[in-house]
Design a protein around this motif. Structure first.
Motif, PDB file in Angstrom:
ATOM      1  N   ARG A  28       0.840  -1.192   0.000  1.00 26.39           N
ATOM      2  CA  ARG A  28       0.000   0.000   0.000  1.00 26.39           C
ATOM      3  C   ARG A  28       0.881   1.250   0.000  1.00 26.39           C
ATOM      4  N   LYS A  29       0.760   2.005  -1.091  1.00 30.11           N
ATOM      5  CA  LYS A  29       1.532   3.242  -1.251  1.00 30.11           C
ATOM      6  C   LYS A  29       3.022   3.014  -1.067  1.00 30.11           C
ATOM      7  N   GLY A  30       3.507   1.945  -1.683  1.00 36.62           N
ATOM      8  CA  GLY A  30       4.941   1.677  -1.667  1.00 36.62           C
ATOM      9  C   GLY A  30       5.454   1.028  -0.400  1.00 36.62           C
ATOM     10  N   ARG A  31       4.569   0.698   0.542  1.00 36.90           N
ATOM     11  CA  ARG A  31       4.990   0.081   1.796  1.00 36.90           C
ATOM     12  C   ARG A  31       4.296  -1.269   1.955  1.00 36.90           C
ATOM     13  N   LYS A 100      -9.446   5.641 -11.286  1.00 44.09           N
ATOM     14  CA  LYS A 100      -9.696   6.578 -10.184  1.00 44.09           C
ATOM     15  C   LYS A 100     -10.943   6.175  -9.393  1.00 44.09           C
ATOM     16  N   GLN A 103     -10.085   3.577  -6.865  1.00 44.17           N
ATOM     17  CA  GLN A 103      -9.355   4.158  -5.739  1.00 44.17           C
ATOM     18  C   GLN A 103     -10.302   4.884  -4.784  1.00 44.17           C
ATOM     19  N   LYS A 107     -11.156   3.905  -0.867  1.00 41.86           N
ATOM     20  CA  LYS A 107     -10.874   4.873   0.181  1.00 41.86           C
ATOM     21  C   LYS A 107     -12.116   5.133   1.028  1.00 41.86           C
TER      22      LYS A 107
END
Length: 257
Positions: A28-31, A100, A103, A107
């Motif tokens: 998630r978001k690069g982590r 989009k 996403q 969210k």
């Protein structure tokens, strides 16, 4: 790849509290996040104690009979904004708009889930502090089919996660040894929690023309749920109700007539 697990003190206590179940590795978001489910046993049931009524709604997320109302204005405004954005993206139809849209939907669901977790945790903590033995909530089975309102209001109510909030309250309560019961919600919002007569409800305000009680409508409904859970008497539309003792109204005590 073999990656060592280095849990903190809080995570270590959770890992030692029960049996390890399924796990999921999430980017998630690069982590990277490692989600591990731990199945723990419920606490010893609370033998004696008062009953807490919890009323869930859309204008206010929830209200419990100990006197707390959890407002839902901010979450409702954010969800209305997301709905308008989704409609614009759906009408666009381009690949980037569809990406989009996914996403935005994810969210929104995460925000609602997080809010329901926070609200349910606060409700159960209040119940634990008050020594509550049972939590009574409305049986909302087929509630969506019973909604009678305009198209816009129906759409907003159909998206509301009532059952999710109740489920979170239930499993957190059972983990603390507090029983949970679902009852018929009929007349709980129209009946006076002080004298049992039918009163008048206007938005957030409830007024009883018989005993003069003036209360927040959701708090009044939650106290009716607590009374029903404590007496095992289902709500009914009768003008007179049996004597069910005293109901704590916060600053004063009302005695049923």
């Amino acid at each position: 790849m073999s990656v060592p697990l280095r849990p903190g003190e809080h995570q270590r206590r959770i890992l030692e509290s029960g049996r390890h179940k399924e796990a999921e590795l999430v980017l998630r978001k690069g982590r990277w996040f490692f989600n591990l489910v731990v199945e723990s046993h419920d606490a010893k049931p609370v033998a004696f104690g008062p009953v807490m009524g919890v009323d869930v709604g859309e204008n206010n997320l929830a209200a419990h009979s100990l006197g707390k109302v959890f407002g839902g204005e901010h979450l409702r405004d954010r969800r209305d904004r997301h709905l308008a954005l989704r409609r614009r993206l759906q009408s666009n139809g381009s690949p980037s708009a569809k990406q989009k849209l996914r996403q935005v939907s994810g969210k929104e669901m995460r925000r609602v889930k997080h809010t329901n977790h926070e609200t349910s945790k606060a409700i159960v903590q209040a119940a634990i502090k008050a020594g509550v033995a049972k939590i009574t909530m409305e049986d909302l089975t087929h509630i969506r089919a019973r909604i009678k309102a305009g198209k816009r209001v129906r759409g907003r109510l159909h998206r509301w996660a009532w059952r999710q909030l109740q489920t979170f309250v239930e499993y957190k309560a059972r983990a603390a040894g507090i029983a949970v019961e679902y009852v018929n919600p009929a007349y709980t919002s129209q009946m006076c929690s002080c004298c049992g007569h039918l009163g008048k409800r206007s938005k957030h305000r409830f007024v009883c023309t018989h005993c003069g009680l003036r209360a927040h409508s959701d708090l009044n409904a939650s106290r009716n749920l607590a009374r029903i859970g404590g007496t095992a008497v289902p709500p009914r539309a009768a003008v007179n109700t049996p004597d069910v003792g005293s109901v704590d109204m916060g600053n004063h005590v009302c005695i049923s007539q």
